[in-house]
Design a protein around this motif. Structure first.
Motif, PDB file in Angstrom:
ATOM      1  N   UNK A  31       1.056  -1.176   0.090  1.00  0.00           N
ATOM      2  CA  UNK A  31       0.121   0.132  -0.181  1.00  0.00           C
ATOM      3  C   UNK A  31       1.127   1.241  -0.114  1.00  0.00           C
ATOM      4  N   UNK A  32       1.898   1.055   0.674  1.00  0.00           N
ATOM      5  CA  UNK A  32       2.848   2.228   0.692  1.00  0.00           C
ATOM      6  C   UNK A  32       3.470   2.543  -0.704  1.00  0.00           C
ATOM      7  N   UNK A  33       3.661   1.608  -1.213  1.00  0.00           N
ATOM      8  CA  UNK A  33       4.362   1.606  -2.518  1.00  0.00           C
ATOM      9  C   UNK A  33       3.189   2.128  -3.661  1.00  0.00           C
ATOM     10  N   UNK A  34       2.018   1.721  -3.369  1.00  0.00           N
ATOM     11  CA  UNK A  34       0.922   2.039  -4.455  1.00  0.00           C
ATOM     12  C   UNK A  34       0.636   3.552  -4.204  1.00  0.00           C
ATOM     13  N   UNK A  35       0.544   3.903  -2.999  1.00  0.00           N
ATOM     14  CA  UNK A  35       0.544   5.245  -2.679  1.00  0.00           C
ATOM     15  C   UNK A  35       1.448   6.229  -3.147  1.00  0.00           C
ATOM     16  N   UNK A  36       2.398   5.695  -3.067  1.00  0.00           N
ATOM     17  CA  UNK A  36       3.556   6.756  -3.790  1.00  0.00           C
ATOM     18  C   UNK A  36       3.482   6.696  -5.347  1.00  0.00           C
ATOM     19  N   UNK A  37       3.368   5.468  -5.771  1.00  0.00           N
ATOM     20  CA  UNK A  37       3.231   5.264  -7.427  1.00  0.00           C
ATOM     21  C   UNK A  37       2.153   6.426  -7.927  1.00  0.00           C
ATOM     22  N   UNK A  39       0.842   9.101  -6.595  1.00  0.00           N
ATOM     23  CA  UNK A  39       0.974  10.367  -6.101  1.00  0.00           C
ATOM     24  C   UNK A  39      -0.091  10.710  -5.207  1.00  0.00           C
ATOM     25  N   UNK A  40      -0.456   9.824  -4.580  1.00  0.00           N
ATOM     26  CA  UNK A  40      -1.497  10.032  -3.197  1.00  0.00           C
ATOM     27  C   UNK A  40      -0.838  10.285  -1.785  1.00  0.00           C
ATOM     28  N   UNK A  41       0.304  10.471  -1.880  1.00  0.00           N
ATOM     29  CA  UNK A  41       0.962  10.593  -0.346  1.00  0.00           C
ATOM     30  C   UNK A  41       0.175  11.532   0.583  1.00  0.00           C
ATOM     31  N   UNK A 139      -6.229  -3.513  -6.350  1.00  0.00           N
ATOM     32  CA  UNK A 139      -7.554  -3.197  -6.902  1.00  0.00           C
ATOM     33  C   UNK A 139      -8.205  -2.334  -5.636  1.00  0.00           C
ATOM     34  N   UNK A 140      -7.684  -2.129  -4.399  1.00  0.00           N
ATOM     35  CA  UNK A 140      -8.245  -1.384  -3.494  1.00  0.00           C
ATOM     36  C   UNK A 140      -7.826   0.037  -3.751  1.00  0.00           C
ATOM     37  N   UNK A 141      -6.623   0.163  -4.221  1.00  0.00           N
ATOM     38  CA  UNK A 141      -6.358   1.444  -4.515  1.00  0.00           C
ATOM     39  C   UNK A 141      -6.817   1.993  -5.792  1.00  0.00           C
ATOM     40  N   UNK A 142      -7.093   1.076  -6.681  1.00  0.00           N
ATOM     41  CA  UNK A 142      -7.983   1.485  -8.022  1.00  0.00           C
ATOM     42  C   UNK A 142      -9.438   2.094  -7.365  1.00  0.00           C
ATOM     43  N   UNK A 143     -10.013   1.418  -6.568  1.00  0.00           N
ATOM     44  CA  UNK A 143     -11.213   2.015  -5.990  1.00  0.00           C
ATOM     45  C   UNK A 143     -11.040   3.436  -5.387  1.00  0.00           C
ATOM     46  N   UNK A 145      -8.503   5.446  -5.745  1.00  0.00           N
ATOM     47  CA  UNK A 145      -8.284   6.397  -6.658  1.00  0.00           C
ATOM     48  C   UNK A 145      -9.349   6.859  -7.495  1.00  0.00           C
ATOM     49  N   UNK A 146     -10.331   6.169  -7.727  1.00  0.00           N
ATOM     50  CA  UNK A 146     -11.487   6.436  -8.404  1.00  0.00           C
ATOM     51  C   UNK A 146     -12.633   7.321  -7.867  1.00  0.00           C
ATOM     52  N   UNK A 147     -12.629   7.063  -6.377  1.00  0.00           N
ATOM     53  CA  UNK A 147     -13.316   7.778  -5.556  1.00  0.00           C
ATOM     54  C   UNK A 147     -12.816   9.350  -5.178  1.00  0.00           C
ATOM     55  N   UNK A 148     -11.660   9.482  -5.406  1.00  0.00           N
ATOM     56  CA  UNK A 148     -10.884  10.797  -5.144  1.00  0.00           C
ATOM     57  C   UNK A 148     -11.567  11.897  -6.364  1.00  0.00           C
TER      58      UNK A 148
END
Length: 148
Positions: A31-37, A39-41, A139-143, A145-148
């Motif tokens: 999750x930390x890596x996905x957040x960084x990739x 740009x959601x820091x 998949x969780x980050x896809x969700x 990201x889509x809701x942002x």
């Protein structure tokens, strides 16, 4: 009494299990890596913990995560409180939880990923668990990201 989140409040995601020494630690690293990739820091906060934390991350987890570029050897399992979990937008449990957030569950998206415990498993099985966790986190980050 719940209030609507402020648009500037970060999305809070927790990964929790009993010992916080395997699955939830792998989930947190991905999750930390996905957040960084993505740009959601500044927009995603990640928590992890366990209901009965172990003294250290399981050796087999440290080993298979090192294979994919993560050093978990310095991470320490920690307790996570019900209050912390209630403050989250998403809580992913790993299949070992009897999590009960009471009334807050209507405001928290709780997901039980029902993953096998990697503790004591052979390296190939731990890799399979790791890879499944990586897919679920993405998949969780896809969700999110889509809701942002």
């Amino acid at each position: 009494m719940s209030t609507e989140p402020d648009a500037t409040d970060p999305t809070r995601i927790a990964f929790m299990c009993v010992q916080n020494a395997g699955r939830s630690q792998m989930s947190t690293a991905f999750a930390e890596r996905e957040r960084e990739r993505r740009g959601l820091d500044d927009r995603v906060e990640i928590l992890t913990g366990g209901t009965h934390p172990a003294e250290r991350v399981h050796d087999e987890v440290v080993d298979v995560m090192a294979e994919v570029g993560f050093d978990l050897s310095d991470r320490t399992p920690r307790a996570i409180t019900t209050e912390e979990l209630r403050s989250c937008d998403y809580v992913a449990t790993m299949g070992c939880s009897t999590l009960d957030l009471g009334d807050a569950e209507t405001d928290v998206d709780v997901r039980d990923w029902a993953l096998d415990d990697p503790d004591g498993q052979d390296p190939e099985r731990v890799r399979e668990i790791r890879d499944e966790i990586e897919e679920r986190v993405r998949a969780l980050f896809d969700e999110v990201d889509a809701s942002e």
